[in-house]
Enzyme design. Structure first.
Site, PDB file in Angstrom:
ATOM      1  N   ARG A 224       0.851  -1.183   0.000  1.00 24.25           N
ATOM      2  CA  ARG A 224       0.000   0.000   0.000  1.00 24.25           C
ATOM      3  C   ARG A 224       0.894   1.242   0.000  1.00 24.25           C
ATOM      4  NH1 ARG A 224      -3.532  -2.738  -1.515  1.00 24.25           N
ATOM      5  NH2 ARG A 224      -5.558  -3.139  -0.566  1.00 24.25           N
ATOM      6  N   HIS A 272      -1.160   0.264  -9.564  1.00 25.87           N
ATOM      7  CA  HIS A 272      -1.839  -0.671  -8.653  1.00 25.87           C
ATOM      8  C   HIS A 272      -2.420  -1.877  -9.412  1.00 25.87           C
ATOM      9  CE1 HIS A 272      -3.839  -0.762  -4.429  1.00 25.87           C
ATOM     10  NE2 HIS A 272      -3.700  -1.995  -4.898  1.00 25.87           N
TER      11      HIS A 272
HETATM   12  C1  GLV Z   1      -5.153  -5.066  -4.060  1.00 27.44           C
HETATM   13  O1  GLV Z   1      -4.439  -4.192  -3.756  1.00 27.44           O
HETATM   14  C2  GLV Z   1      -5.820  -5.899  -3.101  1.00 27.44           C
HETATM   15  O2  GLV Z   1      -5.850  -5.555  -1.921  1.00 27.44           O
HETATM   16  O3  GLV Z   1      -6.338  -6.954  -3.502  1.00 27.44           O
END
Ligand code: GLV
Length: 309
Positions: A224, A272
């Site tokens: 994160r 991401h």
């Molecule tokens: C992606 O970041 C997830 O948490 O699956």
């Protein structure tokens, strides 16, 4: 009894079809056509937490991802009796192994330099590294971190791992506690962050650790954005303390157009995408949990709300 999916129409349709392939009898509904609210006992969602209080017989909520930190924002109220489940299916684990391995090998094999040599028509060899000469430190030894660490060890790298509480993982030198974290940084050529984001791990990738890192170490963050103090990374990379970073996650997503990461020559970003949840691969786990819910067996992948993961 019914499962409610709160997602975009196309994804909700995929969930319905994938779950019905597991069990044709399942009653799967999509927001906002929920029918009788009393029927719903399990909900699938990412961050539409507002509905949780309106479903009187709701027993479990499946968060459609591996990381659940957004659930612990001060604005979210989780009914106390609710079981919260996260998704980590073999496809998510495989994608994460693939993403981290790509970043590791790009660095160990000087891939960017060789691409640059090609552009310059330079047929030149750089000093080789072999896997056993490279030490990798994986932060987080849960389902994802553990699988990544063991895969990298299987390639032949020397792999150390860190977790907040002590763990024992075959083939991995395991560290824990603050002191263990510093020691892991001191010995690692590459650091991979796969920690859950919690009050304890927020900002854990910061100047203090970068200053204790091996000169020229490389950082990979696929956890994160909140784990990283972004300004500290820029200083560490610009000073040569770290050789660069690949970041799949950032503090603000999408990144603002003026964010310094966009044009930093030593920082690679991806939007991401290290893992994408796919209903077709995750449905067996969800259907199994729903079966367990109905017969009163313990559910799988339940989050510990105290620990925040
Ligand atoms: C992606 O970041 C997830 O948490 O699956």
């Amino acid at each position: 009894m019914a499962i409610l999916c709160i997602e975009d129409d196309e994804i909700a349709d995929r969930w319905r079809d994938a779950l019905r392939r597991e069990n044709a009898e399942l009653d799967v509904r999509s927001w906002p056509e929920i029918g009788r609210a009393e029927d719903i006992d399990m909900v699938l969602l990412w961050d539409e937490f507002g509905c949780l209080g309106d479903l009187p017989n709701l027993k479990a909520a499946v968060i459609l991802g591996a990381g659940v930190d957004h659930l612990f924002a001060p604005t979210v109220a989780i009914p106390e009796h609710l079981k919260i489940i996260r998704l980590i299916d073999p496809s998510i684990t495989g994608q994460m192994i693939e993403y981290v391995t790509l970043c590791v090998v790009t660095w160990t094999r000087d891939w960017d330099d060789y691409r640059q040599f090609q552009r310059e028509r330079r047929y030149e060899e750089l000093p080789a590294r072999v896997p056993a000469d490279v030490t990798i430190g994986v932060l987080g030894l849960g389902r994802l971190g553990g699988a990544v660490a063991q895969t990298l060890a299987g390639i032949g790298y020397r792999v150390g791992g860190w977790s907040s509480s002590p763990r024992d993982l075959e083939g991995i030198e395991c560290f824990s506690g603050e002191d263990g974290l510093t020691r892991l940084f001191q010995q690692s050529d590459i650091i991979v962050c796969l920690l859950p984001l919690t009050a304890e791990t927020e900002g854990i990738l910061n100047a203090d650790l970068f200053n204790s890192a091996k000169e020229g170490a490389y950082l990979i963050n696929a956890a994160r954005g909140g784990h990283l103090v972004e300004e500290d990374l820029i200083i560490a990379v610009d000073s040569g303390r770290l050789s660069g970073a690949t970041l799949d996650v950032q503090r603000e997503e999408p990144m603002a157009p003026e964010h310094p990461f966009w044009d930093h020559p030593k920082i690679k970003i991806t939007p991401h995408i290290a893992t994408i949840t796919s209903p077709e691969y995750a449905a067996p786990d969800v259907a199994e949990n729903y079966r367990r819910l109905k017969v009163g067996e313990p559910l799988l992948n339940v989050i510990d709300v105290e620990r925040q993961y």
